[in-house]
Design an enzyme around this catalytic site. Structure first.
Site, PDB file in Angstrom:
ATOM      1  N   ASN A   1       6.763  -2.998  -3.045  1.00 35.00           N
ATOM      2  CA  ASN A   1       7.444  -2.999  -1.952  1.00 35.00           C
ATOM      3  C   ASN A   1       6.966  -1.335  -1.052  1.00 35.00           C
ATOM      4  OD1 ASN A   1       8.842  -1.737  -3.695  1.00 35.00           O
ATOM      5  ND2 ASN A   1      10.709  -1.602  -2.484  1.00 35.00           N
TER       6      ASN A   1
ATOM      7  N   GLU B   1       8.275   0.681   2.011  1.00 39.12           N
ATOM      8  CA  GLU B   1       9.486   0.751   3.174  1.00 39.12           C
ATOM      9  C   GLU B   1       8.795   1.885   4.249  1.00 39.12           C
ATOM     10  OE1 GLU B   1      12.721   2.402   1.034  1.00 39.12           O
ATOM     11  OE2 GLU B   1      13.334   0.618   0.189  1.00 39.12           O
TER      12      GLU B   1
ATOM     13  N   CYS C   1       7.968  -6.478   1.402  1.00 42.29           N
ATOM     14  CA  CYS C   1       8.261  -6.517   0.167  1.00 42.29           C
ATOM     15  C   CYS C   1       7.070  -6.914  -0.975  1.00 42.29           C
ATOM     16  CB  CYS C   1       9.204  -7.872  -0.006  1.00 42.29           C
ATOM     17  SG  CYS C   1      10.750  -7.835   0.881  1.00 42.29           S
TER      18      CYS C   1
ATOM     19  N   GLU D   1       6.473  -8.958  -2.942  1.00 40.12           N
ATOM     20  CA  GLU D   1       5.965 -10.498  -3.111  1.00 40.12           C
ATOM     21  C   GLU D   1       5.031 -10.815  -2.171  1.00 40.12           C
ATOM     22  OE1 GLU D   1       9.093  -9.331  -2.963  1.00 40.12           O
ATOM     23  OE2 GLU D   1      10.472 -10.873  -4.017  1.00 40.12           O
TER      24      GLU D   1
ATOM     25  N   CYS E   1      13.629 -12.103  -1.662  1.00 38.56           N
ATOM     26  CA  CYS E   1      14.645 -12.344  -0.568  1.00 38.56           C
ATOM     27  C   CYS E   1      14.295 -13.759   0.351  1.00 38.56           C
ATOM     28  CB  CYS E   1      14.344 -10.987   0.672  1.00 38.56           C
ATOM     29  SG  CYS E   1      12.885 -11.081   1.680  1.00 38.56           S
TER      30      CYS E   1
ATOM     31  N   CYS F   1      10.671 -13.801   1.858  1.00 37.72           N
ATOM     32  CA  CYS F   1       9.658 -13.879   0.786  1.00 37.72           C
ATOM     33  C   CYS F   1       9.851 -15.532   0.272  1.00 37.72           C
ATOM     34  CB  CYS F   1       9.735 -12.926  -0.313  1.00 37.72           C
ATOM     35  SG  CYS F   1       9.412 -11.068  -0.002  1.00 37.72           S
TER      36      CYS F   1
HETATM   37 ZN    ZN Z   1      11.250 -10.192   0.198  1.00 39.29          ZN
END
Ligand code: ZN
Length: 141
Positions: free
Chosen positions: A50, A52, A61, A63, A92, A95
C-alpha cells in the site's frame, strides 16, 4: 490444510513474497502496512504494497499495486492472490471490484500475521467476497 490452498503449490512462495513487500509499504498515516502478491497462470509472482498519500483519496492498496504491476508486464490471468498484514487481511470493496475484472473465481489467501494459523491461512474465493459483482463483457481480447 484448506482444499483450495492445497491446489496452489506455490502458496508459500506467494505468502513469503507478500510478507516481504509489506516491509516496503508507505503508510505514515494509518500505520497499516499491507503486502500483496499475485500468482499468474504461468507461475510468475508480482507484488505490491500500500502507498498512502497526504490527500488520503489518492492512497492505493497493495492488491491493486500488485495487479497493476502484473498487467503492465503482460499478465491478466491469475491463479491466486495473497494478502499479508497484522489484522484481518480482507481486501477492501474497491480492491474486490478491481480483482473481479480479471479472475472472478480467484482464491484469496488471507495471511493474518497476528494469527496462530499464519502457516495455514484462510482462503476464500473472490466470488464469495463480492457476490453479484458488477461486470461488463469485454469480449475475448
Ligand atoms: Zn483495497
Amino acid at each position: 490444510m484448506n482444499l483450495t490452498l492445497a491446489r496452489i503449490p506455490e502458496w508459500i512462495a506467494l505468502r513469503d513474497a507478500a510478507r516481504k513487500v509489506r516491509e516496503k509499504a508507505w503508510a505514515p498515516y494509518s500505520k497499516y502496512h499491507v503486502g500483496a502478491a499475485v500468482l499468474t497462470d504461468s507461475g510468475e509472482i508480482f507484488t505490491g504494497c500500500n502507498v498512502e498519500n497526504a490527500s488520503y483519496g489518492l492512497t492505493i492498496c497493495a492488491e491493486r499495486v500488485a495487479v497493476c504491476s502484473a498487467v503492465a508486464h503482460g499478465y491478466r490471468d491469475f491463479r491466486a492472490i495473497c494478502i499479508s498484514l497484522t489484522g484481518v487481511p480482507v481486501p477492501c470493496g474497491a480492491c474486490r471490484q478491481f480483482l473481479m475484472e480479471f479472475s472472478p473465481q480467484l482464491p484469496v489467501i488471507l495471511d493474518n500475521l497476528d494469527s496462530a494459523g499464519a502457516n495455514d491461512p484462510e482462503v476464500v474465493l473472490l466470488s464469495e467476497l463480492l457476490p453479484r459483482a458488477f461486470r461488463l463483457d469485454h469480449g475475448s481480447l
